[in-house]
Design a protein around this motif. Sequence first.
Motif, PDB file in Angstrom:
ATOM      1  N   UNK A 143      43.698  17.391 -28.185  1.00  0.00           N
ATOM      2  CA  UNK A 143      45.017  17.802 -28.633  1.00  0.00           C
ATOM      3  C   UNK A 143      45.651  18.918 -27.820  1.00  0.00           C
ATOM      4  N   UNK A 144      45.017  19.320 -26.712  1.00  0.00           N
ATOM      5  CA  UNK A 144      45.530  20.432 -25.907  1.00  0.00           C
ATOM      6  C   UNK A 144      46.021  19.954 -24.546  1.00  0.00           C
ATOM      7  N   UNK A 145      46.862  20.753 -23.925  1.00  0.00           N
ATOM      8  CA  UNK A 145      47.281  20.502 -22.545  1.00  0.00           C
ATOM      9  C   UNK A 145      46.253  21.121 -21.606  1.00  0.00           C
ATOM     10  N   UNK A 146      45.875  20.352 -20.589  1.00  0.00           N
ATOM     11  CA  UNK A 146      44.765  20.731 -19.714  1.00  0.00           C
ATOM     12  C   UNK A 146      45.227  20.708 -18.262  1.00  0.00           C
ATOM     13  N   UNK A 147      44.790  21.700 -17.497  1.00  0.00           N
ATOM     14  CA  UNK A 147      44.970  21.736 -16.050  1.00  0.00           C
ATOM     15  C   UNK A 147      43.614  21.615 -15.384  1.00  0.00           C
ATOM     16  N   UNK A 148      43.469  20.613 -14.525  1.00  0.00           N
ATOM     17  CA  UNK A 148      42.280  20.437 -13.686  1.00  0.00           C
ATOM     18  C   UNK A 148      42.637  20.994 -12.314  1.00  0.00           C
ATOM     19  N   UNK A 149      42.074  22.133 -11.984  1.00  0.00           N
ATOM     20  CA  UNK A 149      42.444  22.877 -10.786  1.00  0.00           C
ATOM     21  C   UNK A 149      41.512  22.523  -9.629  1.00  0.00           C
ATOM     22  N   UNK A 150      42.108  22.318  -8.426  1.00  0.00           N
ATOM     23  CA  UNK A 150      41.325  21.875  -7.268  1.00  0.00           C
ATOM     24  C   UNK A 150      40.498  20.666  -7.674  1.00  0.00           C
ATOM     25  N   UNK A 151      41.211  19.635  -8.111  1.00  0.00           N
ATOM     26  CA  UNK A 151      40.627  18.565  -8.916  1.00  0.00           C
ATOM     27  C   UNK A 151      39.730  17.603  -8.154  1.00  0.00           C
ATOM     28  N   UNK A 171      45.804  19.355 -10.051  1.00  0.00           N
ATOM     29  CA  UNK A 171      46.426  19.950  -8.869  1.00  0.00           C
ATOM     30  C   UNK A 171      45.470  19.882  -7.691  1.00  0.00           C
ATOM     31  N   UNK A 172      45.978  19.454  -6.548  1.00  0.00           N
ATOM     32  CA  UNK A 172      45.211  19.357  -5.314  1.00  0.00           C
ATOM     33  C   UNK A 172      46.122  19.648  -4.132  1.00  0.00           C
ATOM     34  N   UNK A 173      45.536  20.004  -3.004  1.00  0.00           N
ATOM     35  CA  UNK A 173      46.331  20.218  -1.799  1.00  0.00           C
ATOM     36  C   UNK A 173      46.110  19.106  -0.778  1.00  0.00           C
ATOM     37  N   UNK A 174      45.354  18.079  -1.142  1.00  0.00           N
ATOM     38  CA  UNK A 174      45.023  16.960  -0.263  1.00  0.00           C
ATOM     39  C   UNK A 174      45.648  15.698  -0.835  1.00  0.00           C
ATOM     40  N   UNK A 175      46.483  15.026  -0.052  1.00  0.00           N
ATOM     41  CA  UNK A 175      47.144  13.810  -0.534  1.00  0.00           C
ATOM     42  C   UNK A 175      46.137  12.712  -0.846  1.00  0.00           C
ATOM     43  N   UNK A 176      45.051  12.636  -0.089  1.00  0.00           N
ATOM     44  CA  UNK A 176      44.032  11.634  -0.399  1.00  0.00           C
ATOM     45  C   UNK A 176      43.398  11.922  -1.754  1.00  0.00           C
ATOM     46  N   UNK A 177      43.210  13.187  -2.083  1.00  0.00           N
ATOM     47  CA  UNK A 177      42.653  13.536  -3.391  1.00  0.00           C
ATOM     48  C   UNK A 177      43.592  13.089  -4.509  1.00  0.00           C
ATOM     49  N   UNK A 178      44.881  13.321  -4.340  1.00  0.00           N
ATOM     50  CA  UNK A 178      45.840  12.892  -5.362  1.00  0.00           C
ATOM     51  C   UNK A 178      45.800  11.377  -5.523  1.00  0.00           C
ATOM     52  N   UNK A 179      45.700  10.658  -4.410  1.00  0.00           N
ATOM     53  CA  UNK A 179      45.570   9.205  -4.489  1.00  0.00           C
ATOM     54  C   UNK A 179      44.284   8.812  -5.206  1.00  0.00           C
ATOM     55  N   UNK A 180      43.176   9.507  -4.889  1.00  0.00           N
ATOM     56  CA  UNK A 180      41.898   9.203  -5.535  1.00  0.00           C
ATOM     57  C   UNK A 180      41.967   9.469  -7.035  1.00  0.00           C
ATOM     58  N   UNK A 181      42.620  10.539  -7.425  1.00  0.00           N
ATOM     59  CA  UNK A 181      42.763  10.842  -8.850  1.00  0.00           C
ATOM     60  C   UNK A 181      43.510   9.709  -9.544  1.00  0.00           C
ATOM     61  N   UNK A 182      44.542   9.193  -8.902  1.00  0.00           N
ATOM     62  CA  UNK A 182      45.291   8.097  -9.496  1.00  0.00           C
ATOM     63  C   UNK A 182      44.460   6.848  -9.704  1.00  0.00           C
ATOM     64  N   UNK A 183      43.717   6.441  -8.678  1.00  0.00           N
ATOM     65  CA  UNK A 183      42.926   5.217  -8.822  1.00  0.00           C
ATOM     66  C   UNK A 183      41.745   5.439  -9.765  1.00  0.00           C
ATOM     67  N   UNK A 184      41.194   6.654  -9.766  1.00  0.00           N
ATOM     68  CA  UNK A 184      40.079   6.930 -10.674  1.00  0.00           C
ATOM     69  C   UNK A 184      40.534   7.000 -12.133  1.00  0.00           C
TER      70      UNK A 184
END
Length: 229
Positions: A88-96, A116-129
């Motif tokens: 029920x809470x809002x969560x931030x996953x930092x350097x995810x 939040x990430x600084x790597x575009x590949x990481x953001x893509x990986x988070x999406x597919x995962x």
Amino acid sequence: MLSDTHPAGPGAAMRSDEDFVRAQTGIAPVPFVPEVRLHMAEDAIALWETTETARGERGLPPPFWAFAWAGGVGVARYVLDHPELVAGRSVLDLAAGSGLVGIAAALRGARSVRAAEIDAYAVAAIGVNAAANGVRVDAAVEDLLDGDGGPAEVVLAGDVFYERAMAARFLPFLLRARARGAVVIVGDPGRAYLPRERFAALAAYEVPVVADLEDAALKTTTVWELAGD
């Protein structure tokens, strides 16, 4: 700015990055956290070289997104076993990284999860995962460390104290998040730059890791909560 290897447009770039992630990894349950399935690579050095070739750049960060690092595994295990932390809470996953921690929070009923990430590949990986686990995690390429993580009620960081310069940026951010009332949880497998005097230990696990990355088969990983003033 997009690399020359990307098709034009941010949507095309994201699809290209997601295709790259899928092509370079295989999906499997995470050791010690089998509730979560991730796209993971077998060979860190080979993937690192492939990533630099794909980007047409040298000196890129390691592909943190393609592995389940011990600190993140520890936090994910703790979240899965203690759903009241995030439900029920809002969560931030930092350097995810791969998004493991944020996915665990989403699986345990977080109202929203931002990664939040600084790597575009990481953001893509988070999406597919996230899609592979049937949850929503809103991921973006962004550096949040000059702020306080608001409005997230819970800030989770898998493994962020492995370099002196990184620790010098992360600690003030986490302190600001704690000062505004967020719960701050950090996973750490014995890194040198964690200021332990500021944290209270919540749990410790023997986490299986990729030996080529950690020079060990198991890492003792502690989950810490940042203490208030």
